[in-house]
Design an enzyme around this catalytic site. Structure first.
Site, PDB file in Angstrom:
ATOM      1  N   LYS A  22       0.839  -1.214   0.000  1.00 27.38           N
ATOM      2  CA  LYS A  22       0.000   0.000   0.000  1.00 27.38           C
ATOM      3  C   LYS A  22       0.868   1.257   0.000  1.00 27.38           C
ATOM      4  O   LYS A  22       0.641   2.173  -0.793  1.00 27.38           O
ATOM      5  CB  LYS A  22      -0.932  -0.035   1.217  1.00 27.38           C
ATOM      6  CG  LYS A  22      -1.850   1.165   1.324  1.00 27.38           C
ATOM      7  CD  LYS A  22      -3.156   0.813   1.998  1.00 27.38           C
ATOM      8  CE  LYS A  22      -3.019   0.616   3.489  1.00 27.38           C
ATOM      9  NZ  LYS A  22      -3.066   1.877   4.245  1.00 27.38           N
ATOM     10  N   SER A  23       1.855   1.307   0.896  1.00 24.06           N
ATOM     11  CA  SER A  23       2.706   2.505   0.980  1.00 24.06           C
ATOM     12  C   SER A  23       3.405   2.765  -0.351  1.00 24.06           C
ATOM     13  O   SER A  23       3.483   3.901  -0.823  1.00 24.06           O
ATOM     14  CB  SER A  23       3.789   2.316   2.045  1.00 24.06           C
ATOM     15  OG  SER A  23       3.217   2.251   3.314  1.00 24.06           O
ATOM     16  N   ARG A 122      -8.098  12.219  12.691  1.00 23.79           N
ATOM     17  CA  ARG A 122      -6.656  11.963  12.818  1.00 23.79           C
ATOM     18  C   ARG A 122      -5.860  13.266  12.695  1.00 23.79           C
ATOM     19  O   ARG A 122      -6.221  14.137  11.910  1.00 23.79           O
ATOM     20  CB  ARG A 122      -6.221  10.924  11.763  1.00 23.79           C
ATOM     21  CG  ARG A 122      -6.973   9.608  11.961  1.00 23.79           C
ATOM     22  CD  ARG A 122      -6.532   8.548  11.001  1.00 23.79           C
ATOM     23  NE  ARG A 122      -5.135   8.218  11.176  1.00 23.79           N
ATOM     24  CZ  ARG A 122      -4.458   7.409  10.365  1.00 23.79           C
ATOM     25  NH1 ARG A 122      -5.073   6.869   9.333  1.00 23.79           N
ATOM     26  NH2 ARG A 122      -3.196   7.146  10.592  1.00 23.79           N
ATOM     27  N   GLN A 167       4.810   9.301   7.207  1.00 26.01           N
ATOM     28  CA  GLN A 167       3.888  10.163   6.456  1.00 26.01           C
ATOM     29  C   GLN A 167       4.309  11.620   6.570  1.00 26.01           C
ATOM     30  O   GLN A 167       4.329  12.350   5.578  1.00 26.01           O
ATOM     31  CB  GLN A 167       2.459   9.964   6.977  1.00 26.01           C
ATOM     32  CG  GLN A 167       1.940   8.565   6.681  1.00 26.01           C
ATOM     33  CD  GLN A 167       0.570   8.296   7.255  1.00 26.01           C
ATOM     34  OE1 GLN A 167       0.025   9.110   7.995  1.00 26.01           O
ATOM     35  NE2 GLN A 167       0.004   7.148   6.926  1.00 26.01           N
ATOM     36  N   ASP A 313       2.059  -1.145  12.088  1.00 26.28           N
ATOM     37  CA  ASP A 313       0.784  -1.598  11.519  1.00 26.28           C
ATOM     38  C   ASP A 313       0.519  -3.079  11.802  1.00 26.28           C
ATOM     39  O   ASP A 313      -0.596  -3.563  11.574  1.00 26.28           O
ATOM     40  CB  ASP A 313       0.767  -1.361   9.998  1.00 26.28           C
ATOM     41  CG  ASP A 313       0.734   0.124   9.652  1.00 26.28           C
ATOM     42  OD1 ASP A 313       0.391   0.938  10.525  1.00 26.28           O
ATOM     43  OD2 ASP A 313       1.063   0.468   8.503  1.00 26.28           O
ATOM     44  N   ARG A 344      -6.074   1.945  18.277  1.00 29.88           N
ATOM     45  CA  ARG A 344      -5.896   0.485  18.190  1.00 29.88           C
ATOM     46  C   ARG A 344      -5.571  -0.150  19.535  1.00 29.88           C
ATOM     47  O   ARG A 344      -5.762  -1.371  19.681  1.00 29.88           O
ATOM     48  CB  ARG A 344      -4.847   0.132  17.134  1.00 29.88           C
ATOM     49  CG  ARG A 344      -5.400   0.307  15.734  1.00 29.88           C
ATOM     50  CD  ARG A 344      -4.462  -0.177  14.658  1.00 29.88           C
ATOM     51  NE  ARG A 344      -5.128  -0.060  13.357  1.00 29.88           N
ATOM     52  CZ  ARG A 344      -4.506   0.119  12.205  1.00 29.88           C
ATOM     53  NH1 ARG A 344      -3.188   0.198  12.165  1.00 29.88           N
ATOM     54  NH2 ARG A 344      -5.189   0.201  11.077  1.00 29.88           N
ATOM     55  N   ARG A 388      -7.403  -3.395   9.855  1.00 27.99           N
ATOM     56  CA  ARG A 388      -6.417  -4.292  10.481  1.00 27.99           C
ATOM     57  C   ARG A 388      -6.991  -5.025  11.698  1.00 27.99           C
ATOM     58  O   ARG A 388      -6.546  -6.105  12.044  1.00 27.99           O
ATOM     59  CB  ARG A 388      -5.136  -3.532  10.827  1.00 27.99           C
ATOM     60  CG  ARG A 388      -4.485  -2.931   9.583  1.00 27.99           C
ATOM     61  CD  ARG A 388      -2.996  -2.760   9.656  1.00 27.99           C
ATOM     62  NE  ARG A 388      -2.542  -1.914   8.567  1.00 27.99           N
ATOM     63  CZ  ARG A 388      -2.320  -2.324   7.309  1.00 27.99           C
ATOM     64  NH1 ARG A 388      -2.476  -3.593   6.977  1.00 27.99           N
ATOM     65  NH2 ARG A 388      -1.934  -1.473   6.377  1.00 27.99           N
TER      66      ARG A 388
HETATM   67  C1  S3P Z   1       2.616   4.847   6.325  1.00 25.12           C
HETATM   68  C2  S3P Z   1       3.220   5.205   7.487  1.00 25.12           C
HETATM   69  C3  S3P Z   1       2.760   4.803   8.818  1.00 25.12           C
HETATM   70  C4  S3P Z   1       1.784   3.629   8.739  1.00 25.12           C
HETATM   71  C5  S3P Z   1       0.760   3.820   7.664  1.00 25.12           C
HETATM   72  C6  S3P Z   1       1.432   3.974   6.316  1.00 25.12           C
HETATM   73  C7  S3P Z   1       3.161   5.333   5.049  1.00 25.12           C
HETATM   74  O1  S3P Z   1       2.100   5.890   9.437  1.00 25.12           O
HETATM   75  O2  S3P Z   1       1.154   3.430   9.977  1.00 25.12           O
HETATM   76  O3  S3P Z   1      -0.128   2.729   7.623  1.00 25.12           O
HETATM   77  O4  S3P Z   1       2.788   4.834   3.977  1.00 25.12           O
HETATM   78  O5  S3P Z   1       3.995   6.252   5.085  1.00 25.12           O
HETATM   79  P1  S3P Z   1       2.942   7.049  10.205  1.00 25.12           P
HETATM   80  O6  S3P Z   1       3.939   7.502   9.259  1.00 25.12           O
HETATM   81  O7  S3P Z   1       1.968   8.129  10.542  1.00 25.12           O
HETATM   82  O8  S3P Z   1       3.490   6.398  11.419  1.00 25.12           O
END
Ligand code: S3P
Length: 426
Positions: A22-23, A122, A167, A313, A344, A388
Site C-alpha cells: 500500500k505505501s 486523525r 507520512q 501496523d 488500536r 487491520r
Molecule cells: C505509512 C506510514 C505509517 C503507517 C501507515 C502507512 C506510510 O504511518 O502506519 O499505515 O505509507 O507512510 P505514520 O507515518 O503516521 O506512522
C-alpha cells in the site's frame, strides 16, 4: 453492515501471494505524477485507499491509464498541477492526505482535502506545522481535516521531527522538491523509507546519513517502470496464521522485506516462531523475498523502543500471536497506535477481552497474558471499521474453538480486498 463467520483451520501447506504494498503503491502514483514522462506501475494495489489517490491525481490534471493489470502515469514533472474544482477526497488514507498536502503546499492555487469519518479524527497539525514553516498557508478544523491548503513558493527548512512518522517525513520531502534551498529532516527513530528509495530511483538528489535526510531540489525526476512487491503488512496476517495453525507451512511469495518494515519477522523469531526468508532480490531499489513460516510454539516477549515504527501496523495481528503464546507480552512506546484508523490500543483490548484474553491497558501500549495455545472463546468481534482489526481477529478465528463472527468487514477493502479469498483458500 457485512458480517463474516471465520471457522478454525489446521493442516495447511500452501504457497500464496498477497496484494501489492500500500505505501509503495501510493508513492508510485504520487512520484510518477511529479516525474517527467511515463511511469509504468506493475502489481499496483487496487484497493480503496490507493484508487482514491489515483482519482485525486486525475483531478489535478494527470493522465493515468489502466491497461490490463498495469497503470501508466503521464507525468509533467514539477510543473504546477491543474487547480481542482472539487474537494479532494482520500477516503480512509492517512498516507494519501498527508503526502498530498506536501504537494499541494507548493502549487499556485488553493485546494481543500478531506476524507472519511476516521480521517477527520486523525491529527493533521503534524504536517501543517512543518509545511507552514516552508511557506504554505492552511485553514483546518483545529488541526484536523478538512484542510484548505494555500500553496506558495516554498523555502527549504531544517526540521527535527517530534514523532517518528513516515507520512510526515514524506510530506516534507515532497514539498522540499519544489523549495528554494536544501531541506534537512531529522527523525527521532527511523521510519519506513520508501519515499527516500523511490525518489532516488527516479533521480532525485537525496542524502541519507543515519537519521538525517537532506533533499536537494533541482534535479529532474524521470518516469520509470516500477513493480510493486507484496505488502508485508498484508503478509503479516498469514505469517501469524502459519505460526499458530497446527501442521502448517505457508510460503508468501515476493514480499517487500525493506528493513524499515520487517520488525514483525524479528519479533516472531524472538517469540520462537519458525520463519525463513528465501529468494532475496532487489527490485526498483526495494528488497523483496519469499517468507516461509511453519507451525511453532510461541512465547511472550517485550516489544518497545526503536522497533515500534518497524512494526506499527502489524501490532494488531502480533497481539493475536501474543494472546496464543505462553507467558506475557509487554508492548510499550506505541502511543502512535492511538491515532491510527482507530485507537488500536483500545479496539484491540475490547476484542481480546471478548475472546477470553486477559489484557492490561497502558497509555503507550498494553500487556497481554498469553493463554498458552488454548483455543479462543467464541465471540462477536467489532472491527470498529478498522481493516487491520477485522483481519487480525479473522486470524484469531483460525485457532478458536468455534470460529468468530467478525462484524463490519467491508473496511478490509481499504488495504486488502483479496484477504477473505486468500483466507478461504487456506
Ligand atoms: C505509512 C506510514 C505509517 C503507517 C501507515 C502507512 C506510510 O504511518 O502506519 O499505515 O505509507 O507512510 P505514520 O507515518 O503516521 O506512522
Amino acid at each position: 453492515m457485512k458480517k463474516i463467520h471465520v471457522s478454525p483451520k489446521k493442516n495447511c501447506i500452501k504457497k500464496i501471494e498477497v496484494q501489492g504494498d500500500k505505501s509503495i503503491s501510493h508513492r508510485a502514483i504520487i512520484i510518477g505524477s511529479i516525474a517527467n514522462g511515463i511511469t509504468k506501475v506493475e502489481n499496483f494495489l487496487e484497493a480503496e485507499d490507493t484508487l482514491n489517490t489515483i482519482k485525486i491525481f486525475r483531478q489535478l490534471g494527470v493522465k493515468i491509464v489502466n491497461e490490463k493489470n498495469d497503470y501508466y502515469i503521464y507525468g509533467n514533472g514539477l510543473k504546477p498541477f491543474r487547480e481542482p474544482n472539487e474537494t479532494l477526497y482520500v477516503g480512509n488514507s492517512g498516507t494519501a492526505i498527508r503526502l498530498i498536502m506536501g504537494i499541494l503546499a507548493a502549487q499556485p492555487f488553493t485546494a481543500t482535502i478531506t476524507g472519511d469519518a476516521q480521517i477527520v479524527k486523525r491529527p493533521m497539525a503534524r504536517v501543517i506545522e512543518p509545511l507552514t514553516m516552508m511557506g504554505a498557508k492552511f485553514i483546518s478544523n483545529n488541526g484536523y481535516a478538512p484542510v484548505m491548503v494555500q500553496g506558495n513558493n516554498l523555502n527549504g527548512i531544517t526540521y527535527k521531527m517530534p514523532v517518528a512518522s513516515a507520512q510526515v517525513k514524506s510530506s516534507i520531502m515532497l514539498a522540499a522538491l519544489y523549495a528554494e534551498g536544501v531541506t534537512e529532516i531529522i527523525e527521532p527513530v527511523k521510519s519506513r523509507d520508501h519515499t527516500e528509495r523511490m525518489l532516488k530511483y527516479f533521480g532525485a538528489k537525496i542524502v541519507v546519513k543515519g537519521k538525517s535526510i537532506k533533499i536537494f531540489p533541482g534535479s529532474e525526476l524521470k518516469g520509470k517502470k516500477i513493480f510493486i512487491p507484496g505488502d508485508i503488512s498484508s503478509a503479516a496476517f498469514f505469517i501469524i496464521a502459519g505460526l499458530l495453525m497446527k501442521k502448517t507451512r505457508i510460503t508468501i511469495k515476493n514480499v517487500n522485506i525493506n528493513p524499515t518494515r520487517t520488525g514483525i519477522i524479528d519479533i516472531v523469531k524472538k517469540m520462537g516462531g519458525k520463519v525463513i526468508i528465501k529468494n532475496k532480490k532487489v527490485l526498483n531499489n526495494e528488497p523483496v523475498g519469499d517468507i516461509v513460516v511453519s507451525s511453532s510454539k510461541l512465547k511472550g516477549t517485550i516489544i518497545k523502543g526503536n522497533i515500534i515504527p518497524r512494526l506499527i501496523d502489524e501490532i494488531p495481528v502480533i497481539s493475536i500471536a501474543a494472546a496464543f503464546a505462553k507467558g506475557k507480552t509487554i508492548i510499550s512506546d506505541a502511543k502512535e497506535l492511538r491515532v491510527k484508523e482507530t485507537d488500536r490500543i483500545n479496539t484491540m483490548i475490547k476484542n481480546l477481552k471478548r475472546i477470553g484474553i486477559k489484557v492490561e491497558e497502558k497509555e503507550d501500549g498494553m500487556i497481554i497474558y498469553g493463554n498458552n495455545g488454548t483455543p479462543f472463546k467464541y465471540a462477536d468481534i467489532d472491527s470498529f471499521s478498522d481493516h487491520r482489526i477485522a483481519m487480525a481477529f479473522s486470524i484469531a478465528a483460525l485457532v478458536s474453538d468455534n470460529g468468530l463472527l467478525i462484524k463490519d468487514t467491508e473496511c478490509v477493502n481499504t488495504s486488502f480486498p483479496e484477504f477473505f479469498n486468500i483466507l478461504n483458500n487456506l
